[in-house]
Design a protein around this motif. Sequence first.
Motif, mmCIF file in Angstrom:
data_model
loop_
_atom_site.group_PDB
_atom_site.id
_atom_site.type_symbol
_atom_site.label_atom_id
_atom_site.label_comp_id
_atom_site.label_asym_id
_atom_site.label_seq_id
_atom_site.Cartn_x
_atom_site.Cartn_y
_atom_site.Cartn_z
ATOM 1 N N MET A 277 4.482 -8.254 39.177
ATOM 2 C CA MET A 277 6.575 -8.876 37.984
ATOM 3 C C MET A 277 7.544 -7.864 38.106
ATOM 4 S SD MET A 277 4.394 -8.821 34.189
ATOM 5 C CE MET A 277 3.473 -6.935 34.244
ATOM 6 N N LEU B 139 11.107 -9.251 38.807
ATOM 7 C CA LEU B 139 12.557 -9.086 37.980
ATOM 8 C C LEU B 139 13.591 -8.384 39.068
ATOM 9 C CD1 LEU B 139 14.351 -8.537 35.434
ATOM 10 C CD2 LEU B 139 12.558 -6.460 34.923
ATOM 11 N N GLU C 196 1.997 -9.445 27.723
ATOM 12 C CA GLU C 196 3.160 -9.179 28.772
ATOM 13 C C GLU C 196 2.979 -10.843 29.028
ATOM 14 O OE1 GLU C 196 0.753 -5.886 31.932
ATOM 15 O OE2 GLU C 196 0.275 -8.050 32.382
ATOM 16 N N TRP C 197 2.445 -12.219 28.928
ATOM 17 C CA TRP C 197 2.651 -13.194 28.944
ATOM 18 C C TRP C 197 3.935 -13.646 27.516
ATOM 19 C CZ3 TRP C 197 2.196 -17.331 31.418
ATOM 20 C CH2 TRP C 197 2.232 -18.305 30.670
ATOM 21 N N GLY D 32 7.306 -12.382 28.594
ATOM 22 C CA GLY D 32 7.634 -13.290 29.175
ATOM 23 C C GLY D 32 8.443 -14.158 28.930
ATOM 24 N N THR E 57 11.698 -14.050 27.978
ATOM 25 C CA THR E 57 12.771 -13.808 28.967
ATOM 26 C C THR E 57 13.150 -14.621 29.157
ATOM 27 O OG1 THR E 57 11.067 -13.915 30.622
ATOM 28 C CG2 THR E 57 11.863 -11.309 30.052
ATOM 29 N N VAL F 175 12.933 -18.088 31.460
ATOM 30 C CA VAL F 175 12.215 -18.725 31.724
ATOM 31 C C VAL F 175 12.071 -19.211 32.979
ATOM 32 C CG1 VAL F 175 10.238 -19.576 31.114
ATOM 33 C CG2 VAL F 175 10.411 -18.756 29.592
ATOM 34 N N MET G 163 13.133 -16.509 35.904
ATOM 35 C CA MET G 163 12.907 -15.672 36.155
ATOM 36 C C MET G 163 10.926 -16.583 36.893
ATOM 37 S SD MET G 163 12.847 -12.748 35.478
ATOM 38 C CE MET G 163 11.753 -11.491 35.773
#
Length: 423
Positions: free
Chosen positions: A342, A346, A386-387, A390, A393, A395, A398
Amino acid sequence: MSGARGQAAAGAVADVSGGPDVVIIGGGAAGLSLAHRLLGTGTAAVTVVEPPDGPTRPAERTWCYWDDGDGDGDDDGDDGLGAAVTADWSLLRVHSRDGTALTVDPAPATYRMVRSSAFERLVHARLERDPGGRLLRATAQTVRDVPGGAEVRCTAPDGRALTLRARYVFDSRPPPALPPARTQLLQHFRGWFVRTGRARFDPAVADLMDFRVPQPRHGLAFGYVLPLAPDRALVEYTEFSRSPLTTEAYEAALGHYVRDVLKLGAFDVESAEQGVIPMTDGRFPRRTGRSVFRIGTAGGATRPATGYTFAAVQRHSRAVATALREGRGTVPPPHGRRALAMDAVLLRALDTGRVDGPAFFTGLFRRTPAHRLLRFLDGATSLREEWGIGLRTPVGPMLRTALEVPFLPRRTHPLPGTGESHR
């Protein structure tokens, strides 16, 4: 290993019999934390090799970390890390670029500050009183495997050659070069410890990220304020970008932040700190011999996308102590593969400008429960958590970056000046 104090005789060789004895090279956050853990749990006899006073010894440093308990997660009483804590904060604040302030409560976590001098006193005292502890003032030169363990050759302050042998050696010295990476940014900063003419700070609230500063072309920049009293604080200017600044440029940025953004009025600068930490998706070697391991930033403890190090060092020290007690010949990495993957995404997204750094971090704090987000920043969240983070963010950018990263070549980047993360 002998618990004798003071310098060893010239050419002296330490005894390797009687248990999983350890030599730790370097008395920074990683080396002292591991010594503190090994002695506190009775895992091993420990010798810490620190350079003598002089230009090779680092200046005073500040380390900060999240904590849910009494300082290091253990019931250590006065011997826990809490004894070295200078200040802590129960509330955190983030300022967006437009000046909007968001204050969050990370309970049950608090944000804690440890000054390196206080931490050194704590661990040095343990080394002094513990029969299995020893502090050696010397400069480590070479480390190599030998039958039954490893050997460290050192030079004493008076020029004498010293040889130490132990079952295991843990080396925290900065690496001679950074590993090849797909993306490398630097976390670089300068901070002032200021005293103001009037009460200007709320000692209960730490300003974790204040984006009301000019932003670099690549990466991001923010102010960082840790109040120590109503009229005292550590005020810092930090960048995540490709190159460090000159001291004059940091001073100008700090002056702008303190005078024009914080509007502190009259103030005095009591002391200053400055550092550079690599933020890289390079693969740090954790083992350099059968009995030789790297720890701290040199062993990959710095979280690539955030620079957080101190909390990871504590977790890794616990893992090392457990591995030695269980007789394992290896230790786990400081961060899991999922967290590193991850971070690689980032880092690349920040470096390419596909995500706006200030908006990205401000949005995370606005949309994610504070305690969960802090655990995420430290790499302690589950896949399900974490999903969920995520999905909060950007999407599209990323996802595009995640598909690109595995195919990027790893390149060698210049080694920046050394430093230690506040985090």
